[in-house]
Write an enzyme that holds these catalytic residues in place. Structure first.
Site, PDB file in Angstrom:
ATOM      1  N   TYR A  21       6.219   4.259  -2.656  1.00  0.00           N
ATOM      2  CA  TYR A  21       5.983   3.311  -1.568  1.00  0.00           C
ATOM      3  C   TYR A  21       6.257   1.883  -2.070  1.00  0.00           C
ATOM      4  O   TYR A  21       5.960   1.568  -3.224  1.00  0.00           O
ATOM      5  CB  TYR A  21       4.531   3.464  -1.115  1.00  0.00           C
ATOM      6  CG  TYR A  21       4.116   2.514  -0.047  1.00  0.00           C
ATOM      7  CD1 TYR A  21       4.575   2.668   1.264  1.00  0.00           C
ATOM      8  CD2 TYR A  21       3.258   1.455  -0.317  1.00  0.00           C
ATOM      9  CE1 TYR A  21       4.188   1.790   2.252  1.00  0.00           C
ATOM     10  CE2 TYR A  21       2.864   0.574   0.670  1.00  0.00           C
ATOM     11  CZ  TYR A  21       3.336   0.743   1.957  1.00  0.00           C
ATOM     12  OH  TYR A  21       2.951  -0.132   2.928  1.00  0.00           O
ATOM     13  N   ARG A  79     -21.295  -3.432  -0.088  1.00  0.00           N
ATOM     14  CA  ARG A  79     -20.087  -3.380  -0.917  1.00  0.00           C
ATOM     15  C   ARG A  79     -20.049  -2.088  -1.733  1.00  0.00           C
ATOM     16  O   ARG A  79     -18.980  -1.598  -2.091  1.00  0.00           O
ATOM     17  CB  ARG A  79     -19.987  -4.611  -1.831  1.00  0.00           C
ATOM     18  CG  ARG A  79     -18.815  -4.533  -2.811  1.00  0.00           C
ATOM     19  CD  ARG A  79     -18.310  -5.882  -3.314  1.00  0.00           C
ATOM     20  NE  ARG A  79     -19.360  -6.827  -3.627  1.00  0.00           N
ATOM     21  CZ  ARG A  79     -20.162  -6.775  -4.697  1.00  0.00           C
ATOM     22  NH1 ARG A  79     -20.027  -5.811  -5.576  1.00  0.00           N
ATOM     23  NH2 ARG A  79     -21.079  -7.686  -4.878  1.00  0.00           N
ATOM     24  N   LYS A 136      -2.632   5.871   7.858  1.00  0.00           N
ATOM     25  CA  LYS A 136      -1.515   6.599   8.440  1.00  0.00           C
ATOM     26  C   LYS A 136      -2.006   7.866   9.150  1.00  0.00           C
ATOM     27  O   LYS A 136      -2.683   7.773  10.138  1.00  0.00           O
ATOM     28  CB  LYS A 136      -0.482   6.920   7.352  1.00  0.00           C
ATOM     29  CG  LYS A 136      -0.145   5.723   6.455  1.00  0.00           C
ATOM     30  CD  LYS A 136       0.605   4.627   7.179  1.00  0.00           C
ATOM     31  CE  LYS A 136       0.777   3.359   6.347  1.00  0.00           C
ATOM     32  NZ  LYS A 136       1.311   3.553   5.020  1.00  0.00           N
ATOM     33  N   ASP A 167       0.172  10.456  -4.643  1.00  0.00           N
ATOM     34  CA  ASP A 167      -0.003   9.864  -3.309  1.00  0.00           C
ATOM     35  C   ASP A 167       0.413  10.924  -2.288  1.00  0.00           C
ATOM     36  O   ASP A 167       1.579  11.285  -2.193  1.00  0.00           O
ATOM     37  CB  ASP A 167       0.872   8.606  -3.198  1.00  0.00           C
ATOM     38  CG  ASP A 167       0.717   7.893  -1.851  1.00  0.00           C
ATOM     39  OD1 ASP A 167       0.333   8.549  -0.858  1.00  0.00           O
ATOM     40  OD2 ASP A 167       1.007   6.685  -1.790  1.00  0.00           O
TER      41      ASP A 167
HETATM   42  C1  LIG Z   1       1.278   2.923   3.876  1.00  0.00           C
HETATM   43  C2  LIG Z   1       1.341   3.595   2.575  1.00  0.00           C
HETATM   44  C3  LIG Z   1       0.597   3.118   1.489  1.00  0.00           C
HETATM   45  C4  LIG Z   1      -0.247   1.876   1.583  1.00  0.00           C
HETATM   46  O1  LIG Z   1      -1.295   2.014   2.479  1.00  0.00           O
HETATM   47  P1  LIG Z   1      -1.974   0.767   3.245  1.00  0.00           P
HETATM   48  O2  LIG Z   1      -3.096   1.406   3.967  1.00  0.00           O
HETATM   49  O3  LIG Z   1      -0.933   0.155   4.118  1.00  0.00           O
HETATM   50  O4  LIG Z   1      -2.415  -0.197   2.201  1.00  0.00           O
HETATM   51  C5  LIG Z   1       0.669   3.820   0.299  1.00  0.00           C
HETATM   52  N1  LIG Z   1       1.441   4.916   0.163  1.00  0.00           N
HETATM   53  C6  LIG Z   1       2.181   5.401   1.183  1.00  0.00           C
HETATM   54  C7  LIG Z   1       3.007   6.617   0.970  1.00  0.00           C
HETATM   55  C8  LIG Z   1       2.155   4.759   2.425  1.00  0.00           C
HETATM   56  O5  LIG Z   1       2.895   5.232   3.423  1.00  0.00           O
END
Ligand SMILES: *Cc1c(COP(=O)(O)O)cnc(C)c1O
Length: 400
Positions: free
Chosen positions: A110, A57, A207, A182
């Site tokens: 998001y 963890r 992504k 982000d």
């Molecule tokens: C998909 C996404 C997230 C969240 O990510 P997960 O891996 O699905 O939890 C956060 N910010 C952006 C811009 C995203 O496209």
């Protein structure tokens, strides 16, 4: 490593310490625990005086290689990882925001992030102020009143709005706020928020970083002090990255630049191509000169990214007929993969919102998010062409 160029760093960076048995590839270490015969050794590792692993963890050699690689790609002092992108976001905000604190962000974050701001943080007596995305004066005015965290995302999901990160970071710093960005949509290939003055950078590794839609993960990069604070929160709260996911993400990251360069190119070509169709209402892509954030994007990004969106005439009905006709696209909720992915915003990024909320955010019900893959551009264009033509005929028949 520091002087090597991006694609070299993405291949060689961060792996050395996790290799074993002379293997040239990082192993997937599935062990939950690490054994010690020497009690003093065990103790020294446990209290952090000595390098090593104790329990899955907290740390894991495969996951550590992932953290090292993203750290190198964002040119950060430190990095840590999470089970998902949302875990990265919630753990980071959870580390720094306490009752009575104030956080400022934008309306277009998001969908999941927006829920944290509108549903969860207010329950913990954190004051949340969401400004109009792209309204820099409004953000500066709110920040000037004081805040603990300024949270940004650029480009945003799904209308790819742009925020001037350098300018906002200056405003945040002036009041002692932590500036968090982000960077999922841009990727470190196109944008480096730390260089623009941000304190922390977040990625949904699910992504573009992974790039093959087969592993979930999140990452946080920044100064050692800040990253360690969030790491501590995460190790206790348990949103740990899985070693198998770390392996898949590491493998994906080796081709990050190749993929994103191609996605930048394909997205630009598709955005321009979409504008030539009568049935297309609006095209949103920061690479287009008419995009309101184009000039800022040109300043702070080296390229405009693989994400775009467009709205079509005839509303949801057209979307319902159009999307199933595409042969080279997944109709799915994710993005940033090698294959092209399409989806209506009302089903994907902003499914949590009501139609009224979406309208208020400037997201038409007929908006389609398009994540450009790395397919041959001729095939992607031809695919859109045949789908638009077939749908024009169908919708004409329905209406007659
Ligand atoms: C998909 C996404 C997230 C969240 O990510 P997960 O891996 O699905 O939890 C956060 N910010 C952006 C811009 C995203 O496209």
């Amino acid at each position: 490593m520091k002087n090597a160029k991006f694609s070299t760093r993405s291949i060689w960076g961060g792996e050395k310490d996790s290799l074993a048995f002379g293997a040239t590839q990082v192993p997937v270490v599935h062990s939950v625990s690490y054994g010690y015969d020497d009690m003093d050794d065990w103790y020294e590792v446990a209290i952090g005086n000595k390098e090593g692993h104790i329990y899955g963890r907290n740390t894991n050699p495969t996951v550590q290689a992932f953290e090292e690689k993203i750290k190198i790609l964002e040119d950060a002092e430190a990095a840590t990882s999470f089970s998902t992108g949302m875990a990265a976001i919630s753990n980071t905000l959870g580390t720094f925001l306490y009752p009575g604190d104030r956080v400022i962000s934008i309306k277009d974050t998001y969908g999941g992030t927006n829920k944290i701001f509108t549903e969860f943080l207010p329950k913990q007596q954190v004051e949340v102020v969401l400004c109009e995305t792209g309204d820099h004066e409004a953000i500066e005015a709110e920040v000037a009143k004081g805040c603990k965290v300024l949270y940004l995302e650029s480009p945003t999901n799904p209308t790819v709005k742009i925020t001037d990160i350098e300018r906002m970071a200056k405003a945040g710093k002036a009041v002692g706020a932590l500036v968090i960005v982000d960077n999922t949509f841009a990727t470190p290939v196109n944008q480096n928020p730390l260089e623009l003055g941000a304190d922390l950078v977040i990625h949904s590794a699910t992504k573009f970083l992974g790039g093959h839609a087969d592993a979930l993960g999140g990452a946080l990069c920044g100064s050692k002090k800040l990253v360690e604070a969030v790491y501590h929160y995460r190790e206790i709260n348990g949103a740990t990255m899985d070693p198998m996911a770390a392996y898949l993400l590491l493998r994906g990251m080796k081709t990050l630049k190749l993929r994103v360069d191609k996605q930048n190119e394909n997205a630009m070509a598709i955005a321009q191509y979409l504008k030539t169709f009568e049935i297309v209402d609006d095209v949103f892509y920061p690479g287009l000169e008419e995009h309101p954030g184009h000039e800022i994007a040109k300043q702070q990004m080296s390229n405009f990214g693989g994400m775009l969106s467009f709205s079509v005439k005839g509303g949801v009905e057209t979307v319902r007929h159009l999307l199933p006709k595409l042969r080279f696209a997944n109709r799915a909720a994710n993005l940033g993969s090698v294959e092209t992915i399409v989806g209506p915003s009302r089903t994907t990024s902003h499914v949590e919102c009501t139609p009224e909320e979406r309208a208020a955010m400037g997201i038409p019900e007929s908006l389609i998010r398009y994540s450009a893959g790395i397919e041959d551009i001729d095939d992607l264009k031809q695919d859109l062409y045949q789908a638009f033509h077939a749908v024009s005929e169908e919708v004409a028949t329905i209406n007659s």
